[in-house]
Scaffold this motif. Sequence first.
Motif, PDB file in Angstrom:
ATOM      1  N   GLN A  28      24.317  41.601 -79.900  1.00  0.00           N
ATOM      2  CA  GLN A  28      23.417  42.650 -79.415  1.00  0.00           C
ATOM      3  C   GLN A  28      21.965  42.249 -79.616  1.00  0.00           C
ATOM      4  O   GLN A  28      21.112  42.490 -78.770  1.00  0.00           O
ATOM      5  CB  GLN A  28      23.690  43.970 -80.131  1.00  0.00           C
ATOM      6  CG  GLN A  28      24.994  44.602 -79.716  1.00  0.00           C
ATOM      7  CD  GLN A  28      25.221  45.955 -80.383  1.00  0.00           C
ATOM      8  OE1 GLN A  28      24.286  46.609 -80.815  1.00  0.00           O
ATOM      9  NE2 GLN A  28      26.468  46.369 -80.470  1.00  0.00           N
ATOM     10  N   TYR A  49      29.511  45.943 -72.040  1.00  0.00           N
ATOM     11  CA  TYR A  49      28.596  46.982 -72.496  1.00  0.00           C
ATOM     12  C   TYR A  49      28.203  46.682 -73.939  1.00  0.00           C
ATOM     13  O   TYR A  49      28.955  46.032 -74.666  1.00  0.00           O
ATOM     14  CB  TYR A  49      29.257  48.359 -72.394  1.00  0.00           C
ATOM     15  CG  TYR A  49      29.414  48.796 -70.963  1.00  0.00           C
ATOM     16  CD1 TYR A  49      28.362  49.421 -70.300  1.00  0.00           C
ATOM     17  CD2 TYR A  49      30.579  48.547 -70.263  1.00  0.00           C
ATOM     18  CE1 TYR A  49      28.484  49.797 -68.974  1.00  0.00           C
ATOM     19  CE2 TYR A  49      30.708  48.915 -68.935  1.00  0.00           C
ATOM     20  CZ  TYR A  49      29.650  49.544 -68.296  1.00  0.00           C
ATOM     21  OH  TYR A  49      29.745  49.901 -66.989  1.00  0.00           O
ATOM     22  N   SER A 100      28.363  48.249 -76.625  1.00  0.00           N
ATOM     23  CA  SER A 100      29.326  48.615 -77.659  1.00  0.00           C
ATOM     24  C   SER A 100      30.442  47.591 -77.790  1.00  0.00           C
ATOM     25  O   SER A 100      31.218  47.633 -78.735  1.00  0.00           O
ATOM     26  CB  SER A 100      29.920  49.991 -77.355  1.00  0.00           C
ATOM     27  OG  SER A 100      30.645  49.942 -76.142  1.00  0.00           O
ATOM     28  N   GLN A 101      30.532  46.696 -76.824  1.00  0.00           N
ATOM     29  CA  GLN A 101      31.591  45.689 -76.872  1.00  0.00           C
ATOM     30  C   GLN A 101      31.093  44.360 -77.432  1.00  0.00           C
ATOM     31  O   GLN A 101      31.779  43.352 -77.319  1.00  0.00           O
ATOM     32  CB  GLN A 101      32.150  45.481 -75.459  1.00  0.00           C
ATOM     33  CG  GLN A 101      32.803  46.739 -74.915  1.00  0.00           C
ATOM     34  CD  GLN A 101      33.105  46.644 -73.439  1.00  0.00           C
ATOM     35  OE1 GLN A 101      32.266  46.221 -72.659  1.00  0.00           O
ATOM     36  NE2 GLN A 101      34.296  47.038 -73.050  1.00  0.00           N
ATOM     37  N   LEU A 102      29.879  44.381 -77.998  1.00  0.00           N
ATOM     38  CA  LEU A 102      29.313  43.154 -78.571  1.00  0.00           C
ATOM     39  C   LEU A 102      29.179  43.285 -80.076  1.00  0.00           C
ATOM     40  O   LEU A 102      29.079  44.390 -80.613  1.00  0.00           O
ATOM     41  CB  LEU A 102      27.920  42.902 -77.991  1.00  0.00           C
ATOM     42  CG  LEU A 102      27.782  42.754 -76.477  1.00  0.00           C
ATOM     43  CD1 LEU A 102      26.324  42.512 -76.128  1.00  0.00           C
ATOM     44  CD2 LEU A 102      28.657  41.636 -75.955  1.00  0.00           C
ATOM     45  N   SER A 103      29.141  42.148 -80.757  1.00  0.00           N
ATOM     46  CA  SER A 103      28.869  42.161 -82.196  1.00  0.00           C
ATOM     47  C   SER A 103      27.378  42.419 -82.411  1.00  0.00           C
ATOM     48  O   SER A 103      26.578  42.334 -81.474  1.00  0.00           O
ATOM     49  CB  SER A 103      29.246  40.814 -82.796  1.00  0.00           C
ATOM     50  OG  SER A 103      28.324  39.835 -82.376  1.00  0.00           O
ATOM     51  N   GLY A 104      27.022  42.726 -83.653  1.00  0.00           N
ATOM     52  CA  GLY A 104      25.626  42.997 -83.972  1.00  0.00           C
ATOM     53  C   GLY A 104      24.723  41.828 -83.603  1.00  0.00           C
ATOM     54  O   GLY A 104      23.647  42.007 -83.028  1.00  0.00           O
TER      55      GLY A 104
END
Lengths: 245, 274
Positions: free
Chosen positions: B141, B132, B134-138
Motif C-alpha cells: 500500500q 483494491y 484492501s487486498q494489498l499488504s501494508g
Amino acid sequence: MNLFVDAWLWLVDPVNWQGSGSIPVRIGEHLFYTGLAMLGAALVAIPLGWLIGHTGRGRELAVGISGAARALPTFGLLFLFVMLIGVTLRGPSTVFVLMLLAIPPILAGAYAGLEVIDRRTIDAARSMGMTEWQILWKVEVPLGLPLLIGGLRSATLQVVATVTLAAYVNLGGLGYDIVQGIQLRSYDQMLGAAILVILLALLFDALFAVLERYAVPRGVRAGRDTDVRTTPTGRRATAELTATT
Amino acid sequence: MIEFRSVSKRFDDGTLAVDDFSLVMPSRQTTVLVGSSGSGKTTLLRMINRMVDATSGELEIDGENVSTIEPVQLRRRIGYVMQNSGLLPHRRVIDNIATVPRLNGVPKKQAHERALELMDTVGLDRDMAERYPSQLSGGQQQRVGVARGLAVDPNILLMDEPFGAVDPIVRADLQQELLRLQRELDKTVVFVTHDIDEAFLLGDQVVILEKGGRIAQKGTPAEILAHPASDFVASFIGADRGKRALSIQTIDGAQVLVDGDGNLAGRLVEAGPA
Ligand SMILES: Nc1ncnc2c1ncn2[C@@H]1O[C@H](COP(=O)(O)OP(=O)(O)O)[C@@H](O)[C@H]1O
Ligand SMILES: [Mg+2]
C-alpha cells in the motif's frame, strides 16, 4: 383460516381487477403517493444530509431531526394538516405528511454514510488536490451509498405502510379497500388489501436489500482473501461478502 | 527550493504548533524533519501544500509565496505520501495512482499507461493494478502511495512518516527503495519521521525539532553526529550510547570497534577513497 381463503378469493376475483376502483388502480394510487413522497423527501433530505456530512456542521440538527421526527404520530399529523390546509389541498398535504415521515431516515442515512468514512481517506483526497465537489462525488458519495440506501429502505417501508391512511382523507390507495372493508364488514376485501400492502412492503424491502448490497463498493467488500483477478469481470460481480451496514 | 521565513501556526484551539520557524530546503535534496510526536512536523509539512495555512510568516516555493497560489492547484503539483497510504478504498490500485492526472484531464488510457510505469518505478508487480487497496499488504500500500505521489511528476514530494506503520524488514526495504528512487528522480523531498536512524539514512539535510517546531539542530547527518549542538540533540540521536558510541579495542594487535552495548560493530581500517 377461512378468512384468508376469502381474502385470497377476493384477490383473484377478476371482477376486482377491472374498473375504476379496482385493485390495479388502488395499487397505482398507493405507489403514486409513495413515489411522490419519497421523491420529495429525497430531494430535501439527501442534499441536506450530504451537506451536514461533508462539512461536519449541523450534526446536532441531523441527529435531532432524525430522532424527534421519528416519533411523530403520523395519523394525527395527517388530520392536522388536512384541517389546517383544507379539504381542497388533501393531496398535497397528505404527501407533505408522508414526506415528513420519510425525511428523518433518509437524512440519517445520507449523513451517516458520510460520517463513517475514515477521515484520513478524505484528508488524503483533499491533499491530492481534489476540490470539495470532487471529494463529495468521487469519494464520499460512493463510500456513503450503502447507508443512504439503507435510509431510503426504511423510509420507503414506513411510507408504503402509512399511505394506507390516505384513504381516511378520501385519496384512495389500498387503504381505501381496508377502510371500506371495515365499514362494510367485508373482511375478505379488508384482509386482501392488507395483504397487498404487506406484499408491496416486502417487495420494496427486497429490492432495497439487493441495492444496498450492490452499493457497497467492490474494494470495500473485497476482503484480503478475495482475489479479484479470478472473479468474473462484471463490475460488481462479487457478492460473497456481506454488505456492511 | 522551499523557504520558511518566521512561520508560525496557532490552531483555533490555541495550540501553538509551530513557533517562528525558518528554514531553507534546497531543491533536489531530501530534507528530513525529525522530532518526537507533537513537535509540529506534520503541521510544517502540511503548510507546504496549504493543507494548513500559516498564522504568520512567509513560505515560498521557488520564490513564489504559497499563500498566493490556489490550494487545489498547489496540491496537484506536489506529491503527498502519508503514513496510512490514504488510498481510496473503492478504487483499484491503477485508478488510485492515476487519480491526480485524471483530475488534471489526462485521458484515461494515457494515465493508466503512466500508472503502470510508476508501478515498475516503485517496485510493484503490474499484476496488482487491478487489485483494491484492501487486498494489498501494508508495504505494498505504501508503494502505491509513493507511486500516486509521483504520478504528476511533481518537483516536490512530501512524505509524512510514510514507513511508520510497516514492519522493520519491509521498512528497511522501502527506505532503500526511496534512496534508489531519489538517485533516479532528483525530487525535492521533505520527509517527516520520529526515527533518527531513518532521518540519518535518508536525509541530505536533517532538521531536529523540539516542541513548537523549534530547530534544535540542522545539518548533514555527519555534522550532527560529529557535533551535537546540545544535550538534547546528543540524547535524541543517542550519541553517548548504543550503536552510536563506538570505542576502539585492540585485540591481538588489530583494532576493532565496540559499541555502547558491548557488541562488536566492526574493524578499524584505513579510510579508502570516498
Ligand atoms: N488541527 C489541529 N487542531 C489543534 N491542534 C492541532 C491540530 N493539529 C495538530 N495540533 C497540535 O499541534 C501540535 C503539533 O502537531 P503535529 O504537527 O501533528 O506534530 P507531529 O507531526 O510532530 O506529531 C500538537 O500539539 C498537536 O496536538
Ligand atoms: Mg505527525
